[in-house]
Design a protein around this motif. Sequence first.
Motif, short mmCIF file in Angstrom:
data_model
loop_
_atom_site.label_atom_id
_atom_site.label_comp_id
_atom_site.label_asym_id
_atom_site.label_seq_id
_atom_site.Cartn_x
_atom_site.Cartn_y
_atom_site.Cartn_z
N VAL A 50 0.82 -1.21 0.00
CA VAL A 50 0.00 0.00 0.00
C VAL A 50 0.86 1.27 0.00
O VAL A 50 0.41 2.33 -0.43
CB VAL A 50 -1.00 -0.03 1.18
CG1 VAL A 50 -0.28 0.14 2.51
CG2 VAL A 50 -2.07 1.01 1.01
N LEU A 51 2.09 1.15 0.43
CA LEU A 51 2.99 2.31 0.48
C LEU A 51 3.78 2.52 -0.81
O LEU A 51 4.52 3.51 -0.93
CB LEU A 51 3.98 2.16 1.64
CG LEU A 51 3.42 2.38 3.04
CD1 LEU A 51 4.46 2.01 4.08
CD2 LEU A 51 2.98 3.81 3.22
N GLU A 52 3.63 1.64 -1.77
CA GLU A 52 4.46 1.73 -2.98
C GLU A 52 4.37 3.09 -3.67
O GLU A 52 5.40 3.71 -3.96
CB GLU A 52 4.11 0.63 -3.97
CG GLU A 52 5.00 0.65 -5.19
CD GLU A 52 4.76 -0.53 -6.11
OE1 GLU A 52 5.63 -0.76 -6.96
OE2 GLU A 52 3.72 -1.21 -6.00
N GLY A 53 3.17 3.56 -3.94
CA GLY A 53 3.01 4.86 -4.60
C GLY A 53 3.60 6.01 -3.81
O GLY A 53 4.41 6.78 -4.35
N PRO A 54 3.22 6.15 -2.54
CA PRO A 54 3.80 7.24 -1.75
C PRO A 54 5.32 7.15 -1.62
O PRO A 54 6.01 8.17 -1.63
CB PRO A 54 3.12 7.09 -0.39
CG PRO A 54 1.83 6.42 -0.69
CD PRO A 54 2.13 5.49 -1.82
N LEU A 55 5.85 5.94 -1.53
CA LEU A 55 7.31 5.78 -1.44
C LEU A 55 7.98 6.19 -2.75
O LEU A 55 9.04 6.82 -2.74
CB LEU A 55 7.69 4.34 -1.08
CG LEU A 55 7.40 3.92 0.35
CD1 LEU A 55 7.59 2.41 0.51
CD2 LEU A 55 8.29 4.66 1.34
N GLN A 56 7.36 5.84 -3.88
CA GLN A 56 7.91 6.26 -5.18
C GLN A 56 7.91 7.78 -5.29
O GLN A 56 8.89 8.38 -5.75
CB GLN A 56 7.10 5.63 -6.32
CG GLN A 56 7.28 4.15 -6.47
CD GLN A 56 8.67 3.78 -6.99
OE1 GLN A 56 9.44 4.62 -7.46
NE2 GLN A 56 8.99 2.51 -6.88
#
Length: 65
Positions: A50-56
Amino acid sequence: MLYAYTLLQPDIAARVRAVFPILGTPAGLAAETTVCAQMLQAVSRGDNLVLEGPLQDWSENLRSR
């Protein structure tokens, strides 16, 4: 790490940055980059997807500094 886990809640992420002014300093940027890379590696292994987008987004922001 605390900041990374608050990325899904921008208001809380902003509060974390306000409470920890070291974030954004040269030393803080080194730590942020390390944490971001570690978290992205965890995502690549299937953790915290779930954090992939914000981390990118965070990673792109760090690269532009």
